[in-house]
Design a protein around this motif. Structure first.
Motif, PDB file in Angstrom:
ATOM      1  N   ARG A  48       0.814  -1.184  -0.052  1.00  0.00           N
ATOM      2  CA  ARG A  48      -0.070  -0.021  -0.084  1.00  0.00           C
ATOM      3  C   ARG A  48       0.825   1.454   0.172  1.00  0.00           C
ATOM      4  O   ARG A  48       0.599   2.281  -0.527  1.00  0.00           O
ATOM      5  CB  ARG A  48      -0.849   0.043   1.131  1.00  0.00           C
ATOM      6  N   TYR A  49       2.012   1.361   0.625  1.00  0.00           N
ATOM      7  CA  TYR A  49       3.009   2.212   0.694  1.00  0.00           C
ATOM      8  C   TYR A  49       3.749   2.269  -0.610  1.00  0.00           C
ATOM      9  O   TYR A  49       3.708   3.672  -1.022  1.00  0.00           O
ATOM     10  CB  TYR A  49       3.891   2.287   1.946  1.00  0.00           C
ATOM     11  N   ALA A 109       1.292   3.656  -3.315  1.00  0.00           N
ATOM     12  CA  ALA A 109       0.888   5.141  -3.206  1.00  0.00           C
ATOM     13  C   ALA A 109       1.839   5.993  -3.399  1.00  0.00           C
ATOM     14  O   ALA A 109       2.033   7.221  -3.926  1.00  0.00           O
ATOM     15  CB  ALA A 109       0.449   5.380  -1.699  1.00  0.00           C
ATOM     16  N   TRP A 154      -5.179  -0.219   4.162  1.00  0.00           N
ATOM     17  CA  TRP A 154      -5.065   0.914   3.272  1.00  0.00           C
ATOM     18  C   TRP A 154      -5.331   2.386   3.438  1.00  0.00           C
ATOM     19  O   TRP A 154      -4.678   3.037   2.818  1.00  0.00           O
ATOM     20  CB  TRP A 154      -5.467   0.287   1.606  1.00  0.00           C
ATOM     21  N   SER A 173      -6.520   5.616   5.659  1.00  0.00           N
ATOM     22  CA  SER A 173      -6.008   6.519   6.852  1.00  0.00           C
ATOM     23  C   SER A 173      -6.906   6.419   7.533  1.00  0.00           C
ATOM     24  O   SER A 173      -7.890   6.935   7.485  1.00  0.00           O
ATOM     25  CB  SER A 173      -5.250   7.805   6.116  1.00  0.00           C
ATOM     26  N   GLU A 201       3.176   9.175  -0.146  1.00  0.00           N
ATOM     27  CA  GLU A 201       2.432   8.046  -0.128  1.00  0.00           C
ATOM     28  C   GLU A 201       0.952   8.535   0.044  1.00  0.00           C
ATOM     29  O   GLU A 201       0.125   8.070  -0.393  1.00  0.00           O
ATOM     30  CB  GLU A 201       2.883   6.823   0.975  1.00  0.00           C
ATOM     31  N   GLN A 229      -2.293   8.163  -2.173  1.00  0.00           N
ATOM     32  CA  GLN A 229      -3.595   7.288  -1.570  1.00  0.00           C
ATOM     33  C   GLN A 229      -4.845   8.309  -1.781  1.00  0.00           C
ATOM     34  O   GLN A 229      -5.770   7.734  -2.262  1.00  0.00           O
ATOM     35  CB  GLN A 229      -3.411   7.201  -0.006  1.00  0.00           C
ATOM     36  N   ASN A 265      -7.960   7.462  -4.250  1.00  0.00           N
ATOM     37  CA  ASN A 265      -9.407   7.656  -3.399  1.00  0.00           C
ATOM     38  C   ASN A 265     -10.244   8.563  -4.289  1.00  0.00           C
ATOM     39  O   ASN A 265     -11.320   8.233  -4.369  1.00  0.00           O
ATOM     40  CB  ASN A 265      -9.026   8.559  -1.795  1.00  0.00           C
TER      41      ASN A 265
END
Length: 587
Positions: A28-29, A32, A495, A497, A507, A511, A515
C-alpha cells in the motif's frame, strides 16, 4: 552547541527517511508512493516539455503568467496576503504550547544544563530543514522546473520570508505564554489586539478615503487602469506607511535578478533579525506547557496503537450537543448524535468563520474587478452555487466523522446492539446530514442573490427549478460519495488512513489520488441508471409541465441514486459483520 543541534537534526532526518524507505516493503505504501511521485513529476516537471523546454511562453509555468502582471500588483497582492496571515495569527491564536518537543527531547534536553535560549536555538535549527524544503517546493512550482537562471533570488527570498514568519509566530507564542504567567486573561489580550487592529484599519481607511474619486475614474477606464491606481494607493499615504514592513518582507522573493535582490534584501534581513531578537529574549517559562503537550501527544499515539481512535478532550472543556438525545430510541440515532459532536472537533465555529471570511473576500475581489453592483451579486451567487457543487464532489473526503474515524475502535463497534447494515447506515448519515445542510444553505443564499444580478434574465420559474433540483439531488449525491468512502474503509481497511490525523508525504498524495479517482469512477457508474430514469421522466413530463418538470426529473434521479446506495449499504453491512478486528490490519 549549534554543532550538537545540527547532529541531532541530521540524525533525526536520516532516521525518518530510513523509516519511510522501510515502509515501502508494504504494497500500500509502495503503490501510493509511486503514484505520488509520478503526480509531482507530471504536474511540475513533465508539463514544461509541451512548449519547447519551458521558455517564457510555457503556459504551464506559473512564473510565466506572473511575469505578465505588473510588479507592483504582485507586491501588493503578496503584502495583502501576508497581512491576512499575520492578522489571523494575532486575533485567532493557536492553542497549545509555543514550542513543541517530542517526548524524547523533553526527557533529554529539559534535564540537561541548557538555558531557555539554547532550547529556542535548537528548535530554530530543527525548523530550517522544513523551511528550506518549503522554499524549494514553492520555487519549483512557480518556475516550472528544478532550476533556471534567476531562481536564486526567489528561492532565497521565500526562505527569508518563511524564516521571518516562523520566528514571528514563535515570538508571538512565547509572548502570549509570558502574558498568561503575569495574569493577563485571554479576553483582555484579544480585546487589546482587536483594538489595535481596528485602529490600524480605520487609519488606513481614512488615508484611502481621499483616493476614492481617482479609483472610480480609473475603474471607468478599464481593469488595468484600476489595478494601477490601486497599486499607487497602496504605496501612498498612511496605507503605504502601514504596509511598508510587509512589502519589505515580500520584495526579495519578487526580485528579478541578483542585483535587485541585493538592494532589497537588507531590509528583509533586518526584520528577520528583529523577530529573532524578540524570540530569543523572551523569558516565558514554556517548559511545563511543552512537556504537557508532549505527554498528551504520546498518550494519543499510544491509544491509536492500542486500537482506540478517540481524542481525549482537555479537562474542563465541553461541546454543545447538536440535539437532545432521548433516553430510549433507535440506537442508530445515538451513533449519528455522537458523530455530529465529533465533527465539531474539526469543523468548529472558528474554522467556519474563517472559511466564510475567505469566501466573502474572494467574492468581493472578483466582483470589484467589474463594474456595477449587479456584477458583484452575479459573482456572489455563482460562487456560492459553485462551492455547493464542489462540496457534492469533494465534501465526502473532508468530512471523516464516519467509519474512517470509528473503525480504530472496531472491537467496541462490534459490541453495539446494531446489525451490520444499521451500523454502516448510522456512520454514513452524519456526514451526509452535515454536507446537505451546508449545500442547502449555500444554494438558498445563491437563490436570494440571483434576482439582484444577471441571473434575473433566466426568469423566476427557471431559477427556482434549478435551485430546487440541486437541493433535491444533493442528499443522494452525498449519500453515494460518503458510502463509497466507507466502502473503501471496509474493503481495504489496512490501506485507508483512519482517525482525524492526515498522513503527509508522497504516499499520502498517492492514496488521495487513488481515493479521488475511485470515488469519481464509482459516482459516474452510479449516475448511469439515474441518468436513464431521469431522461425517461423528462420525455414523459416535459410536454405538459415544461420547466417545472426539471425538479421532478431531479427527484427521480435522486431516488435512483438513493436506491443504489441502499443496495450498497446491505452489502457493506454484511462485510462489516465479517470484519475481524484481529486480522483486519487496522493501524
Amino acid at each position: 552547541m549549534i554543532g550538537v543541534y545540527l547532529f541531532l537534526a541530521t540524525r533525526t532526518a536520516r532516521n525518518l527517511v530510513t523509516h519511510r524507505l522501510k515502509r515501502l516493503r508494504q504494497p500500500r505504501y509502495l503503490v501510493a508512493t509511486v503514484l505520488g511521485a509520478l503526480y509531482f513529476y507530471w504536474s511540475i516537471f513533465a508539463r514544461r516539455g509541451f512548449s519547447g523546454g519551458g521558455g517564457t511562453g510555457d503556459p504551464w509555468r506559473v512564473a510565466a503568467g506572473l511575469a505578465m502582471l505588473p510588479h507592483g500588483l504582485l507586491e501588493l497582492a503578496g503584502t495583502a496576503a501576508l497581512f491576512i496571515v499575520l492578522a489571523l495569527a494575532w486575533v485567532v491564536p493557536q492553542s497549545g504550547a509555543a514550542l513543541r518537543f517530542s517526548e524524547a527531547e523533553v526527557q533529554f534536553l529539559f534535564t540537561a544544563p541548557l538555558s531557555r535560549r539554547s532550547l529556542i536555538h535548537y528548535k530554530l535549527v530543527r525548523s530550517q530543514a522544513m523551511l528550506i524544503l518549503g522554499a524549494l517546493v514553492a520555487s519549483i512550482v512557480l518556475n516550472g522546473r528544478f532550476w533556471r537562471p534567476g531562481s536564486a533570488p526567489m528561492l532565497l527570498g521565500i526562505w527569508i520570508l518563511l524564516a521571518t514568519l516562523n520566528l514571528h509566530f514563535l515570538a508571538l507564542g512565547l509572548t502570549r505564554t509570558s502574558l498568561i504567567e503575569h495574569g493577563v486573561s485571554a479576553a483582555r489580550r484579544r480585546l487589546i489586539v482587536l483594538g489595535v487592529l481596528v485602529a490600524l484599519v480605520a487609519a488606513a481607511a481614512w488615508g484611502v478615503r481621499a483616493a476614492f474619486p481617482a479609483l472610480r475614474t480609473a475603474a471607468v477606464q478599464g481593469a488595468r487602469a484600476a489595478l494601477e491606481e490601486t497599486v499607487r494607493v497602496g504605496h501612498a499615504g498612511i496605507l503605504g506607511v502601514l504596509l511598508f514592513p510587509l512589502r519589505v518582507m515580500v520584495r526579495p522573493a519578487l526580485a528579478p535578478d541578483l542585483r535587485a535582490f541585493a538592494i532589497v534584501v537588507p531590509g528583509a534581513l533586518a526584520l528577520l533579525g528583529l523577530n529573532y531578537a524578540w524570540a530569543v529574549t523572551s523569558q516565558a517559562a514554556f517548559e511545563e506547557a511543552s512537556a504537557e503537550a508532549s505527554a498528551r501527544r504520546a498518550r494519543r499515539m499510544e491509544r491509536r496503537r492500542a486500537g482506540h481512535g478517540r481524542t481525549v478532550l482537555r479537562a474542563g472543556t465541553s461541546r454543545r450537543a447538536p440535539f437532545a438525545l432521548r433516553p430510549a430510541g433507535r440506537p442508530e440515532v445515538a451513533v449519528v448524535w455522537k458523530n455530529l459532536i465529533a465533527a465539531g472537533r474539526v469543523w468548529n465555529v472558528r474554522a467556519l468563520v474563517l472559511v466564510g471570511v475567505l469566501l466573502v473576500m474572494s467574492i468581493g475581489l472578483a466582483g470589484g474587478l467589474a463594474h456595477g453592483s449587479g456584477t458583484v451579486f452575479t459573482v456572489a451567487a455563482a460562487s456560492l452555487a459553485g462551492v455547493a457543487v464542489l462540496l457534492m464532489l469533494l465534501g465526502a473526503t473532508m468530512m471523516r466523522n464516519d467509519l474512517r474515524q470509528d473503525l480504530l475502535a472496531l472491537d467496541a463497534l462490534k459490541c453495539y446492539p446494531l446489525s451490520g447494515t444499521s451500523m454502516v447506515l448510522a456512520e454514513v448519515l452524519s456526514p451526509v446530514v452535515m454536507l446537505t445542510a451546508a449545500q442547502w444553505l449555500l444554494l438558498a443564499i445563491a437563490a436570494l442573490l440571483s434576482p439582484l444580478g444577471g441571473f434575473r434574465q433566466l426568469g423566476l420559474a427557471t431559477r427556482l427549478c434549478i435551485i430546487l433540483s440541486a437541493m433535491v439531488l444533493a442528499p443522494s449525491l452525498n449519500f453515494v460519495t460518503v458510502t463509497v468512502q466507507n466502502a473503501a474503509v471496509l474493503i481495504f481497511p489496512a490501506w485507508v488512513s483512519l482517525g482525524q490525523s492526515r498522513a503527509q508525504g508522497l504516499e499520502a498524495t498517492g492514496q488521495r489520488m487513488i481515493n479521488f479517482v475511485g470515488t469519481l469512477l464509482v459516482l459516474l457508474f452510479a449516475c448511469v441508471p439515474a441518468a436513464l430514469t431521469a431522461g425517461l421522466t423528462l420525455l414523459i413530463t416535459w410536454s405538459f409541465m415544461g420547466t417545472w418538470s426539471i425538479p421532478i426529473v431531479a427527484l427521480v434521479a435522486s431516488l435512483t441514486l438513493a436506491a443504489e446506495g441502499a443496495v450498497a449499504l446491505v452489502g457493506l453491512g454484511k462485510l462489516f459483520e465479517k470484519l475481524d478486528p484481529s486480522t483486519a490490519g487496522i493501524t
